[in-house]
Scaffold this motif. Structure first.
Motif, PDB file in Angstrom:
ATOM      1  N   ILE A 246       0.842  -1.201   0.000  1.00 16.53           N
ATOM      2  CA  ILE A 246       0.000   0.000   0.000  1.00 16.53           C
ATOM      3  C   ILE A 246       0.878   1.252   0.000  1.00 16.53           C
ATOM      4  O   ILE A 246       0.593   2.237  -0.681  1.00 16.53           O
ATOM      5  N   SER A 247       1.969   1.179   0.744  1.00 16.81           N
ATOM      6  CA  SER A 247       2.898   2.303   0.786  1.00 16.81           C
ATOM      7  C   SER A 247       3.444   2.603  -0.615  1.00 16.81           C
ATOM      8  O   SER A 247       3.513   3.762  -1.049  1.00 16.81           O
ATOM      9  N   ASN A 248       3.787   1.555  -1.353  1.00 17.99           N
ATOM     10  CA  ASN A 248       4.282   1.746  -2.718  1.00 17.99           C
ATOM     11  C   ASN A 248       3.205   2.335  -3.627  1.00 17.99           C
ATOM     12  O   ASN A 248       3.481   3.207  -4.452  1.00 17.99           O
ATOM     13  N   ALA A 249       1.970   1.857  -3.464  1.00 16.75           N
ATOM     14  CA  ALA A 249       0.872   2.364  -4.293  1.00 16.75           C
ATOM     15  C   ALA A 249       0.668   3.852  -4.010  1.00 16.75           C
ATOM     16  O   ALA A 249       0.446   4.658  -4.920  1.00 16.75           O
ATOM     17  N   SER A 250       0.775   4.197  -2.750  1.00 14.04           N
ATOM     18  CA  SER A 250       0.599   5.595  -2.355  1.00 14.04           C
ATOM     19  C   SER A 250       1.713   6.463  -2.945  1.00 14.04           C
ATOM     20  O   SER A 250       1.454   7.548  -3.497  1.00 14.04           O
TER      21      SER A 250
ATOM     22  N   ASP B  46      -3.638  -0.074  -8.140  1.00  9.18           N
ATOM     23  CA  ASP B  46      -3.552   1.383  -7.992  1.00  9.18           C
ATOM     24  C   ASP B  46      -3.571   2.047  -9.353  1.00  9.18           C
ATOM     25  O   ASP B  46      -3.242   1.423 -10.362  1.00  9.18           O
ATOM     26  N   ASN B  47      -4.002   3.302  -9.382  1.00  7.41           N
ATOM     27  CA  ASN B  47      -3.956   4.049 -10.643  1.00  7.41           C
ATOM     28  C   ASN B  47      -2.924   5.176 -10.549  1.00  7.41           C
ATOM     29  O   ASN B  47      -3.161   6.306 -10.908  1.00  7.41           O
ATOM     30  N   GLY B  48      -1.759   4.796 -10.018  1.00  8.19           N
ATOM     31  CA  GLY B  48      -0.646   5.740  -9.895  1.00  8.19           C
ATOM     32  C   GLY B  48       0.166   5.830 -11.174  1.00  8.19           C
ATOM     33  O   GLY B  48      -0.334   5.547 -12.268  1.00  8.19           O
ATOM     34  N   ILE B  49       1.439   6.130 -11.021  1.00  8.40           N
ATOM     35  CA  ILE B  49       2.284   6.421 -12.168  1.00  8.40           C
ATOM     36  C   ILE B  49       2.611   5.185 -13.008  1.00  8.40           C
ATOM     37  O   ILE B  49       2.866   5.278 -14.200  1.00  8.40           O
ATOM     38  N   GLY B  50       2.574   3.994 -12.382  1.00 12.12           N
ATOM     39  CA  GLY B  50       2.924   2.774 -13.116  1.00 12.12           C
ATOM     40  C   GLY B  50       4.410   2.699 -13.426  1.00 12.12           C
ATOM     41  O   GLY B  50       5.181   3.553 -13.007  1.00 12.12           O
ATOM     42  N   MET B  51       4.794   1.650 -14.166  1.00  9.05           N
ATOM     43  CA  MET B  51       6.218   1.494 -14.519  1.00  9.05           C
ATOM     44  C   MET B  51       6.362   1.088 -15.977  1.00  9.05           C
ATOM     45  O   MET B  51       5.548   0.320 -16.496  1.00  9.05           O
ATOM     46  N   SER B  52       7.410   1.583 -16.608  1.00 11.12           N
ATOM     47  CA  SER B  52       7.766   1.134 -17.955  1.00 11.12           C
ATOM     48  C   SER B  52       8.556  -0.176 -17.820  1.00 11.12           C
ATOM     49  O   SER B  52       8.901  -0.582 -16.714  1.00 11.12           O
TER      50      SER B  52
ATOM     51  N   PHE C 248       8.858  -4.090  -1.555  1.00 10.20           N
ATOM     52  CA  PHE C 248       8.067  -4.916  -2.466  1.00 10.20           C
ATOM     53  C   PHE C 248       8.236  -6.413  -2.237  1.00 10.20           C
ATOM     54  O   PHE C 248       7.282  -7.188  -2.272  1.00 10.20           O
ATOM     55  N   TYR C 249       9.470  -6.840  -1.995  1.00 13.92           N
ATOM     56  CA  TYR C 249       9.723  -8.278  -1.908  1.00 13.92           C
ATOM     57  C   TYR C 249       9.013  -8.954  -0.749  1.00 13.92           C
ATOM     58  O   TYR C 249       8.905 -10.169  -0.700  1.00 13.92           O
ATOM     59  N   SER C 250       8.522  -8.154   0.195  1.00 11.88           N
ATOM     60  CA  SER C 250       7.814  -8.763   1.329  1.00 11.88           C
ATOM     61  C   SER C 250       6.576  -9.521   0.852  1.00 11.88           C
ATOM     62  O   SER C 250       6.033 -10.347   1.583  1.00 11.88           O
ATOM     63  N   ALA C 251       6.122  -9.249  -0.371  1.00 13.60           N
ATOM     64  CA  ALA C 251       4.981  -9.995  -0.910  1.00 13.60           C
ATOM     65  C   ALA C 251       5.243 -11.504  -0.855  1.00 13.60           C
ATOM     66  O   ALA C 251       4.325 -12.300  -0.648  1.00 13.60           O
ATOM     67  N   PHE C 252       6.504 -11.875  -1.017  1.00 13.84           N
ATOM     68  CA  PHE C 252       6.822 -13.306  -1.066  1.00 13.84           C
ATOM     69  C   PHE C 252       6.807 -13.981   0.304  1.00 13.84           C
ATOM     70  O   PHE C 252       6.986 -15.178   0.398  1.00 13.84           O
ATOM     71  N   ILE C 253       6.568 -13.208   1.339  1.00 15.39           N
ATOM     72  CA  ILE C 253       6.415 -13.856   2.641  1.00 15.39           C
ATOM     73  C   ILE C 253       5.117 -14.664   2.656  1.00 15.39           C
ATOM     74  O   ILE C 253       5.050 -15.744   3.224  1.00 15.39           O
ATOM     75  N   VAL C 254       4.088 -14.149   1.991  1.00 11.75           N
ATOM     76  CA  VAL C 254       2.798 -14.846   2.025  1.00 11.75           C
ATOM     77  C   VAL C 254       2.390 -15.441   0.679  1.00 11.75           C
ATOM     78  O   VAL C 254       1.481 -16.259   0.613  1.00 11.75           O
TER      79      VAL C 254
ATOM     80  N   TYR D  10       5.485   7.134  10.155  1.00 12.23           N
ATOM     81  CA  TYR D  10       6.951   7.191  10.092  1.00 12.23           C
ATOM     82  C   TYR D  10       7.499   6.067   9.223  1.00 12.23           C
ATOM     83  O   TYR D  10       8.356   6.274   8.363  1.00 12.23           O
ATOM     84  N   LYS D  11       6.979   4.859   9.446  1.00 12.41           N
ATOM     85  CA  LYS D  11       7.491   3.719   8.675  1.00 12.41           C
ATOM     86  C   LYS D  11       7.245   3.921   7.187  1.00 12.41           C
ATOM     87  O   LYS D  11       8.053   3.525   6.352  1.00 12.41           O
ATOM     88  N   HIS D  12       6.130   4.549   6.877  1.00  6.66           N
ATOM     89  CA  HIS D  12       5.805   4.813   5.479  1.00  6.66           C
ATOM     90  C   HIS D  12       6.756   5.858   4.879  1.00  6.66           C
ATOM     91  O   HIS D  12       7.333   5.633   3.816  1.00  6.66           O
ATOM     92  N   VAL D  13       6.952   6.979   5.550  1.00  2.00           N
ATOM     93  CA  VAL D  13       7.814   8.002   4.933  1.00  2.00           C
ATOM     94  C   VAL D  13       9.282   7.650   4.959  1.00  2.00           C
ATOM     95  O   VAL D  13      10.047   8.060   4.094  1.00  2.00           O
ATOM     96  N   SER D  14       9.699   6.890   5.965  1.00  2.00           N
ATOM     97  CA  SER D  14      11.139   6.663   6.122  1.00  2.00           C
ATOM     98  C   SER D  14      11.594   5.362   5.472  1.00  2.00           C
ATOM     99  O   SER D  14      12.779   5.139   5.319  1.00  2.00           O
ATOM    100  N   HIS D  15      10.640   4.503   5.126  1.00  2.00           N
ATOM    101  CA  HIS D  15      10.965   3.157   4.652  1.00  2.00           C
ATOM    102  C   HIS D  15      11.765   2.403   5.725  1.00  2.00           C
ATOM    103  O   HIS D  15      12.545   1.516   5.420  1.00  2.00           O
TER     104      HIS D  15
END
Ligand code: ADP
Ligand code: MG
Length: 615
Positions: free
Chosen positions: A36-40, A80-86, A127-133, A242-247
């Motif tokens: 969610i943090s990345n989407a934001s 998300d409908n953010g900037i996306g990636m090439s 992002f890689y934390s997705a692979f925990i679940v 804090y965790k969101h802004v500071s990573h």
């Protein structure tokens, strides 16, 4: 025709994935917060780029994150409908090293699972934390502004490979499908997802929505946390933000949140981390302040918003006055920014003052993490110099522990009634400072001396000449006179002086160009000799630091001081053999150099001289 391509993760990413999956198992729900943090962030970037290029909106201006659950397929999807990636961005951002600090992080790993689990906690997992679940992650993305048929499908089992394929995608932005592992079904329960979003992502500025029985439901408050009133924000929410802004994965040490009105109107929410980031001493180190203008994200790492020596601070500054199209170049010149910078600096210094007053242990924790960087303010901080200097901490002969420190104020409170100067010694290590022969007379009379052994300390004392009207005085420089303190420096009768003259003369002859002068010492009580510098000359310690940094060093010769009461000196006085006097003089010089952490020009010669003496 498919252009499907299989690629390998970089070795570092593989290692990171493996470690994460195995060590964050008890904390696995954090993957949701990370995604969610990345989407934001992606939506923030879109909003910013669209200021210049409104076409990027593609007619869809309602930024949000959607969560979908498919119990049958056992998938959890974030859209998300953010900037996306090439294509290139996908490869660079999630195929190779995601964080600049990854390498240095991995270098610190020990191989001990428990310790490494702790370490990874201090490192943003992202992002890689997705692979925990998830056993498989499918990501489709199209960068805003690219054609529908230039979207990318990325897929991986988290095992070292990923595939890339060009696909068609009508909506811009990123969709991430998590194919959950066996046993992770709780993440298919809507109530579970709702409660996780509330716990971890409530502060996110965009709506996070999920389809309920009938209609879409917004799960979070969906307004900028910093724009809310302080009393409406819980500590938990501050910490999650804090965790969101500071990573950063760990909790902050402290924060300050204020709305500033007046000539400049802005809101600041600034945090002090609880531990140093891995790149604190990198020259290219990231600055941690995000700049917003009226809730619109403008830029990351806005280094103009705080002085360099406060670069460990993380957080958000939201200006009500700056133009939305502000660039780094404009920031360089802006008077408005200068005012914000001054205000924010004051805020941080006050926050630190409060911590120091209320909780010494916490302040010590801050100091251990960031003290070295904070000291760089010696050259940089002018407007708040007193406030800054009061926050400095130093080791002291007054304490037995290298980890403990004193402030200059507390030093002053222990000064002798007649004492005018704040005394310090510099050395390469705490132990060398603590045992420096220069301290002997001070120890004997119970006069406190600050022990400076951080690399930046020389820098500090070369810029900080006085504090509260007291000069800072090196105990290894100049001709010490402690008589005003009622300290009877070893009395050297004129007669003695006369008697010592021939010896001083022969030592000087023996040492030749190595020393500027040989004289009787006022500071030694136990050692036979020591090296001192003239007032104003750079210390031996600084000379070594500069040389190590490859800098030109102005040539300055030390003065050899001898202790006339030491048995070695009285013995040397009786020596008639000229050769012996010469060898002994060299030994005296060499041992003084070693005692202050210096390097011998001729170590083999020293050993030979010493051995002869022992025989
Ligand atoms: P971080 O967020 O700390 O940069 P992450 O591992 O979470 O690290 O993400 C790596 C990078 O992948 C991000 O910096 C961003 O460039 C890209 N990224 C991840 N998720 C998205 C997304 N939903 N939309 C666009 N880019 C994304
Ligand atoms: Mg991230």
């Amino acid at each position: 025709m498919s252009d499907k391509q299989s690629m390998q993760f970089q070795a570092e990413v593989k290692q990171l994935l493996h470690l994460m999956i195995h060590s964050l198992y008890s904390n696995k729900e954090i993957f949701l917060r990370e995604l969610i943090s990345n989407a934001s962030d992606a939506c923030d970037k879109l909003r910013f780029e669209a200021i210049k290029t409104p076409e990027l909106w593609e007619g869809d201006t309602e930024l949000k994150v959607r969560i979908e659950i498919d119990k049958e397929a056992r998938t959890l999807t974030l859209i998300d409908n953010g900037i996306g990636m090439s294509r290139d961005e996908v490869i660079n951002n999630i195929g190779t090293i995601a964080h600049s600090g990854t390498k240095s992080f991995l270098n610190q790993l020990t191989g001990d699972e428990a310790k490494d689990a702790q370490l990874i906690g201090q490192f943003g997992v992202g992002f890689y934390s997705a692979f925990i679940v998830a056993e498989r992650v499918t990501l489709t993305t199209r960068r805003a502004g690219l054609n529908h048929n230039e979207a990318i499908l990325w897929e991986s089992h988290g095992d070292g490979n990923f595939t890339l394929e060009t696909i068609d995608k009508a909506e811009r932005g990123t969709t991430i499908v998590l194919h959950l592992k066996e046993g992770e079904d709780s993440f298919l329960e809507p109530w579970q997802i709702k409660s996780l979003v509330r716990r971890y992502s409530d502060h996110i500025q965009l709506p996070i929505v999920m389809k309920g029985e009938t209609e879409e439901e917004t799960l979070n408050q969906a307004n900028a946390l910093w724009a809310r009133a302080r009393q409406e924000i819980t500590d938990e929410q501050y910490k999650e933000f804090y965790k969101h802004v500071s990573h950063d994965f760990e909790e902050p040490l402290a924060w300050t949140h204020a709305k500033v009105e007046g000539k400049q109107e802005y809101t600041q929410l600034l945090y002090i981390p609880s531990h140093p980031p891995f790149d604190l001493y990198d020259r290219e180190q990231r600055h941690g302040i995000k700049l917003y203008v009226r809730r619109v994200f403008i830029m990351e790492e806005a280094e103009k918003l705080l002085p360099h020596y406060l670069r460990f601070v993380r957080g958000v500054i939201d200006s009500a006055d700056l133009p939305l199209n502000v660039s780094r170049e404009i920031l360089q010149e802006s008077k408005d920014i200068d005012a914000i910078r001054l205000g924010s600096t004051k805020k941080i210094l006050s926050l630190l003052e409060d911590i120091a007053k209320d909780n010494e242990e916490r302040y010590q924790q801050f100091w251990n993490s960031f003290g070295q960087v904070f000291k760089e303010g010696a050259a940089e901080e002018h407007a708040n110099r007193d406030k800054w200097a009061k926050l400095l901490r130093f080791s002291s002969t007054h304490l037995d522990d290298a980890k403990q420190t004193v402030s200059l104020d507390s030093y002053i409170s222990r000064m002798k009634p007649e004492q005018k100067a704040i005394y310090y010694v510099t050395a390469d290590s705490w132990t060398a400072a603590k045992n420096s022969p220069h301290l002997e007379i001070f120890k004997r009379h119970g006069i406190e001396v600050l022990l400076l052994s951080d690399r930046v300390d020389e820098w500090v004392v070369s810029h900080l000449h006085e504090f509260e009207g007291k000069t800072l005085q090196s105990v290894a420089k100049g001709d010490l006179d402690l008589s005003e303190l009622g300290v009877d420096t070893p009395k050297i009768e004129t007669a003695d002086n006369e008697k010592l003259k021939p010896l001083i003369e022969s030592i000087k002859n023996a040492l030749g160009e190595k020393v500027k002068e040989v004289r009787i010492s006022h500071r030694l009580t136990e050692s036979p000799a020591c090296l001192v510098m003239e007032e104003g000359a750079i210390s031996g310690h600084l000379e070594r630091l500069l040389k190590a940094a490859g800098q030109e060093v102005p040539q300055s010769k030390p003065i050899l001081e001898i202790n006339p009461e030491h048995r070695l000196i009285t013995r040397l006085q009786l020596e008639n053999n000229e050769m012996k006097v010469k060898e002994w003089s060299l030994l005296l010089f060499e041992q003084s150099l070693i005692a202050e952490g210096g390097v011998l020009e001729d170590p083999a010669g020293f050993v030979k001289r010493l051995n002869e003496l022992m025989l």
